[in-house]
Design an enzyme around this catalytic site. Structure first.
Site: not given
Length: 792
Positions: A2, A287-289
């Site tokens: 993202d 991980t996603d941001w």
């Protein structure tokens, strides 16, 4: 991945922490200076891991930080890094461990197109979005396109492209559906696997995302997807499973949301038991941001890399190992995976990237390939255009063409070809008065929109709004009808990261202005014996049933990349034959979609980003809100065509549907079953029309119940013919292994393929079955799975 990294003005730092870290590092160097330090190689990972301090281990599993790749944050020592990339991994120079660079996708590489101190530009190709790729039903073509995309990743100095996005189209109003492939998990998985193979053929990696059940943007940071194990495995995990098994992605990105009460980033059962133990994934999970408080739980669960990375995450890991709440063996496991990832990268190999990928060649490839993803929805014979010279081209999207969605999936392109340009290249004349009027209106409206838009730091997520349709009088249309041969109207929609679409006029449905223009154009041109073509330049499904019979043809162009205007005009003019088919269903009305009753389709809460949650801050206690804080996947397996075909509910356009400028006949269906239960299905496809074309053949299977309630049919294989000349035939053969035929039985926690009678249906769409063949499986088969990720 993202796009929040782009909204931070400068890197976030912790001065006290950094002082402590560097003092600790200096002490360590003094202590170990008398010993030779191993330098990372492909064959000495054990030695390097043994030589690492606790602080270094914690550092390696935490990314380089917010804003670490923005132009203003790079120093002379960072000269080899890539401005505008989404993030990095951290270097440990004393052990020969370099940074690696992670950059956004999936419609191409996203980096900054300009950089301080140089006149050189760093634009990237805007490739067709995921929905367009899926509409091709052509895995070989997808792999060819992403091979070109991967060359840009490598030559611009990135190591991993944060793509593909492959969440399921559970609901057509998800804001990021344009990035994703389909409502069907098999089509999703096969497209994702092809995408991954193409990128990774260049020696760079991908990060398949967002794992998993991240199917809405509203409150995506903490929404709880409440879904049964069977539905989770058959629909929302199956595409990921196919991608992992068939393409060996370097990395997987864990999503923001929860599944059945547990954050995916901290879910051992999801990230280790299912992903690694059951599917055999051997890469890293990042991980996603963001910066959730559960860093230690994420490490323990098997999340190998925290992105974008914050100093307090390093501190949490160190403290947890020291106080015994995190076993150092768990940290070592993740560090080992990180080292195994790093030695695969171009940056570790010292690759001298050129910053000069073949952009011109890639543009030609995109233009040639895109028509395979355009879907011809209606055609009463007007297309391809014949005897037409002058075109009355209406619609803001005709001149301000939308190449892709907003957010981190948006590529910084050097240009976007619009439809007016494309028509001229194809020898057609666009009315100059209409074009001039639209261009002036678009420029003025964009200026007003920018001036009236608050700078809330989230502009990258929502992007520029679509310019609303211009008011055009009936008298003007009547005047221009006399000077032109045909009318073309482009209807535009866009969406993207950070919010979901709305079941409202101007989004799901046409505005009053659009309906009026459509009707006036049709009435005027039809009265003169002329015709109207509609082009849909949209990122996702809209309502069509109420107006689709008004124009003479409808071409669904989606948002097909930087060459989109050329590709659309190539199809209109007959230079290319569209062969796209829908990877999702177009329903008659929104509320006929089962998931609409558990989706925030008219959420009025503004932008859905919870910045406190993003930065790891605490939230005030509150009552849980349906479809916002939690979403019940109460529709079960009734997603897309699985529901409409089983329930017998009519649709506007069915899954798999798409017209061509030619016609195809199916004949000689044959199904053979091998001893191991594998099914080989073949059918002869013949071009019975007058022009060359390709056909996407879909194999739907109806299975015996075997003690489970099942949809009427499910897609189990597909294939696309080569380009067939008029009268030419091809035998299309598809193989389905018995595991692909299986359904998940929660009672036994196993995948089960039932014995009994099956029906294989060869279709031009799920509603257009051209040939059938029965087959029988003599014995049942099963594959045990862990009873995990259970719904509470």
């Amino acid at each position: 991945m993202d796009a929040f990294i782009y909204v931070c003005k400068k890197p976030i730092t912790n001065t006290n922490y950094m002082k402590k870290f560097f003092l600790t590092g200096a002490a360590v160097l003094c202590t170990v200076s008398m010993f030779a330090q191993p330098q990372l190689k492909k064959d000495n990972i054990d030695a390097v891991l043994k030589a690492m301090t606790l602080e270094e281990k914690a550092t390696l599993v935490v990314g380089g930080g917010w804003g670490s790749m923005t132009a203003g944050s790079l120093t002379a020592s960072d000269a080899s890094l890539v401005s505008g990339a989404a993030g990095t991994t951290r270097a440990i120079p004393r052990l020969g461990i370099p940074n690696t660079v992670l950059a956004d996708g999936p419609a191409g590489l996203r980096i900054n197109p300009t950089r301080p101190g140089t006149d050189q530009t760093f634009y990237c190709t805007g490739f067709p979005v995921g929905t367009v790729l899926a509409s091709t039903w052509n895995t070989e073509l997808v792999e060819q396109l992403t091979t070109a995309m991967g060359e840009e990743v490598k030559e611009y100095g990135a190591d991993v492209l944060l793509a593909p996005g492959q969440n399921l189209h559970r609901n057509p109003l998800c804001g990021r559906n344009f990035e994703y492939f389909s409502e069907d998990p098999l089509l999703t998985g096969k497209m994702s696997a092809a995408y991954v193979r193409g990128i990774q053929s260049n020696g760079v990696g991908v990060s398949v995302k967002h794992f998993a059940a991240n199917d809405q943007e509203v409150n995506r940071m903490s929404n709880d997807s409440r879904v049964s194990p069977r539905v989770l495995r058959e629909l929302y995990l199956k595409g990921f499973e196919i991608a992992v098994r068939e393409s060996d992605p370097w990395t997987v990105m864990s999503s923001y949301n929860k599944i059945n009460g547990v954050y995916t980033q901290q879910n051992y059962e999801l990230l280790t038991t299912i992903l690694r133990d059951e599917w055999g994934f051997n890469g890293i999970v990042m991980t996603d941001w963001g910066n959730k408080e559960g860093t230690v739980a994420a490490v323990r669960a098997g999340n190998d890399l925290m992105e974008p990375g914050m100093p307090n995450e390093i501190e949490r890991i160190i403290a947890a190992v020291k106080d015994g709440s995190l076993a150092e063996a768990d940290l070592d496991r993740n560090v080992r995976r990180m080292l195994e990832y790093i030695v695969r990268t171009p940056r570790f190999a010292g690759y001298k990237y050129s910053n000069k990928p073949d952009l011109a060649g890639h543009a030609k490839l995109v233009r040639a390939a895109t028509p395979e993803g355009l879907v011809l929805l209606e055609n009463n014979g007007v297309l391809p255009l014949k005897g037409v010279k002058k075109v009355a081209l209406y619609g803001t999207g005709s001149y301000d063409f939308i190449a892709g969605g907003t957010g981190s999936g948006n590529v910084n392109k050097a240009y976007v070809r619009n439809i007016a340009e494309g028509l001229r290249v194809n020898g057609l004349e666009v009315d100059k008065d209409i074009e001039s009027w639209y261009n002036q209106y678009i420029a003025l409206t964009k200026t007003e929109l920018r001036n009236n838009t608050a700078d809330n730091g989230l502009g990258i997520l929502l992007g520029d709004p679509v310019v609303p349709e211009m008011k055009v009088s009936r008298s003007f249309i009547e005047k221009k009808e006399k000077a032109t041969d045909i009318a073309v109207l482009t209807i535009s929609r866009n969406a993207g990261e950070g919010d979901d679409r709305k079941a409202a006029d101007g989004d799901w449905t046409l505005t009053g202005q659009e309906r009026e223009m459509l009707q006036v154009l049709a009435d005027t041109y039809h009265a003169a014996g002329k015709q109207l073509v509609v082009v849909l330049n949209i990122g996702g499904v809209i309502e069509t049933a109420s107006w689709k019979n008004i124009p003479d043809a409808i071409l669904l162009a989606w948002t097909p990349g930087q060459e989109g205007g050329y590709a659309v005009a190539d199809v209109l003019a007959g230079a290319a034959n569209p062969s796209g088919k829908l990877p999702m269903t177009f329903p008659v009305s929104y509320l006929e979609i089962p998931s609409s009753h558990n989706f925030p389709y008219n959420y009025k809460g503004g932008n859905s980003i919870d910045l406190a949650a993003l930065m790891g801050g605490a939230r005030a206690p509150r009552v849980l809100r349906k479809d916002i804080d939690y979403t019940e996947y109460a529709e079960g397996l009734n997603v897309g065509y699985r529901y409409f075909t089983t329930a017998g509910v009519g649709v506007s356009y069915p899954f798999g549907y798409g017209l061509s400028y030619t016609t195809f006949a199916y004949s000689k269906p044959v199904v053979k079953v091998a001893k191991d239960g594998s099914v080989t299905a073949s059918v002869t496809v013949t071009n019975t029309g007058s022009v060359a074309g390709k056909e996407a053949v879909q194999l739907y299977v109806s299975a015996p119940a075997g003690g489970l309630e099942k949809p009427a049919c499910e897609l189990k294989a597909f294939a696309k013919t080569r380009e067939l000349k008029p009268g030419e035939s091809e035998v299309v053969t598809m193989v389905v292994d018995p595991y692909t035929l299986a359904s998940f039985n929660e009672g036994t926690s196993a995948w089960e393929t039932a014995a009994g009678n099956y029906n294989a249906a060869f279709g031009a769409s799920v509603a257009d079955i051209r040939a059938t063949a029965a087959f029988k499986l003599a014995k049942a088969q099963s594959w045990p799975a862990h009873a995990v990720c259970l719904k509470k």
